[in-house]
Design an enzyme around this catalytic site. Structure first.
Site, PDB file in Angstrom:
ATOM      1  N   ASP A 209       0.839  -1.196   0.000  1.00 54.61           N
ATOM      2  CA  ASP A 209       0.000   0.000   0.000  1.00 54.61           C
ATOM      3  C   ASP A 209       0.880   1.255   0.000  1.00 54.61           C
ATOM      4  OD1 ASP A 209      -2.979   0.900   0.481  1.00 54.61           O
ATOM      5  OD2 ASP A 209      -1.856   1.953   2.034  1.00 54.61           O
ATOM      6  N   ARG A 210       0.803   2.109   1.019  1.00 58.91           N
ATOM      7  CA  ARG A 210       1.624   3.322   1.069  1.00 58.91           C
ATOM      8  C   ARG A 210       3.107   2.978   0.992  1.00 58.91           C
ATOM      9  NH1 ARG A 210      -1.527   6.648  -0.622  1.00 58.91           N
ATOM     10  NH2 ARG A 210      -0.171   8.342   0.093  1.00 58.91           N
TER      11      ARG A 210
ATOM     12  N   HIS B 199     -11.311   7.880   0.280  1.00 58.88           N
ATOM     13  CA  HIS B 199     -10.436   8.548   1.237  1.00 58.88           C
ATOM     14  C   HIS B 199      -9.286   9.264   0.538  1.00 58.88           C
ATOM     15  CE1 HIS B 199      -8.806   4.608   0.405  1.00 58.88           C
ATOM     16  NE2 HIS B 199      -7.682   4.873   1.022  1.00 58.88           N
TER      17      HIS B 199
ATOM     18  N   TYR C 251      -1.027  11.415   2.207  1.00 60.21           N
ATOM     19  CA  TYR C 251      -1.979  11.230   1.112  1.00 60.21           C
ATOM     20  C   TYR C 251      -2.066  12.469   0.222  1.00 60.21           C
ATOM     21  CZ  TYR C 251      -3.918   6.677   2.320  1.00 60.21           C
ATOM     22  OH  TYR C 251      -4.089   5.332   2.524  1.00 60.21           O
TER      23      TYR C 251
ATOM     24  N   HIS D 196      -7.123  -6.981   1.294  1.00 59.04           N
ATOM     25  CA  HIS D 196      -6.057  -5.990   1.168  1.00 59.04           C
ATOM     26  C   HIS D 196      -4.919  -6.245   2.157  1.00 59.04           C
ATOM     27  CE1 HIS D 196      -4.183  -2.186   0.230  1.00 59.04           C
ATOM     28  NE2 HIS D 196      -4.326  -1.741   1.455  1.00 59.04           N
TER      29      HIS D 196
END
Length: 293
Positions: A108-109, A153, A213, A273
């Site tokens: 992910d990030r 988001h 983000y 996820h």
């Protein structure tokens, strides 16, 4: 895991690229691999995988700046939470531990940071592993229509500083817990104390998480566009493992990643996820296979 540590790993705070101190857990011997977590988690998401990998590798699990027990500097400029800065953090931490060349695997990030590390530091990064994400540039390109609501988001935290932070802080625990619940199809991936840890750690880091983000909708996107225009690609072996959310959004993940690397493998997995925690054995195997290339 009552003490919320990775068993038999040493934990320390080590300097990143610009004096920011990062929380780092490390153990093992052999070629080094750095593990980077996703949202809304900390380095503890790698606990089961890290214990398996340490048998053959030096394993370094890092809380990204702005997350977990790492420093959370003010986002005075866009680059404070850019993936370029976070990648430089990773290189600095590994060098502090004596590793001038290493693999990096992110979820992910953390996967976005891993990609940036590979693009910016090809002489340092030996392999790049990606769990369940697309490059920043392609993420924004594939989100369209009502199916893009899965990434709502991203749009909230892309807004100018102020309102997103206040909105999330007003219901922070519920906000972060909603992702842990919605993206865990089994409903059993997180022990209660671990779920509480993730919610508590994220709720204490709202401004820095939003800044991370926001960078993805600004400076990171600009950096990816510049790389694409210059024809810059990942020069090392790349491995991608992902759930099949491309079918819903109408893209081919293998094709997307092939545009960033000539030496990439893509593998689907039947998991949610949070696959490193839901199915640690196949993820550990995925990492071993990548590092053997």
């Amino acid at each position: 895991m009552t003490d919320l540590t990775i068993p038999d790993f040493d934990t320390a705070r080590l300097p990143g690229a610009d004096g920011v101190m990062l929380n780092v857990a490390s153990a093992g011997d052999g070629p080094a691999v750095v593990l980077l977590h996703g949202f809304p988690q900390t380095h503890l998401m790698w606990r089961a995988v890290a214990v398996q990998l340490r048998r053959e590798h030096t394993v370094i699990a890092v809380d990204l700046r702005g997350y977990g027990a790492s420093d959370k500097p003010d986002a005075d400029t866009p680059d404070v939470y850019s993936k370029r800065t976070m990648a430089a953090d990773v290189v600095a931490v590994a060098a502090h531990l004596g590793h001038e060349r290493f693999a990096v695997v992110g979820h992910d990030r953390g996967a976005l940071v891993a990609v940036r590390a590979g693009l910016d530091h090809p002489e340092t990064i030996s392999h790049v592993g990606i769990l369940d994400v697309l490059p920043t540039l392609d993420t924004w390109d594939v989100l369209h229509g009502v199916d893009a609501k899965v990434a709502w988001h991203l749009y909230l935290m892309a807004q100018p500083a102020g309102l997103p932070e206040r909105m999330i802080e007003a219901v922070a625990d519920d906000f972060f817990a909603s992702f842990l619940d919605a993206w865990d199809p089994t409903g059993t991936t997180f022990a209660p104390e671990l779920r509480e840890h993730y919610v508590r750690a994220s709720s204490a880091a709202v401004p820095s998480i939003v800044a991370d983000y926001r960078a993805t909708a600004g400076i990171d996107l600009e950096t990816d566009r510049a790389d694409r225009a210059a024809g810059r690609r990942l020069a090392m072996p790349v491995g991608v493992i992902s759930q099949d959310w491309g079918t819903r959004l109408g893209f081919d993940p293998a094709e997307i990643w092939a545009a960033w690397s000539d030496d990439v493998t893509y593998e689907p997995i039947q998991a949610g996820h949070f696959m490193a925690e839901e199915r640690p054995e196949p993820i550990a195997r995925f990492v071993r296979d990548l590092l053997a290339r």
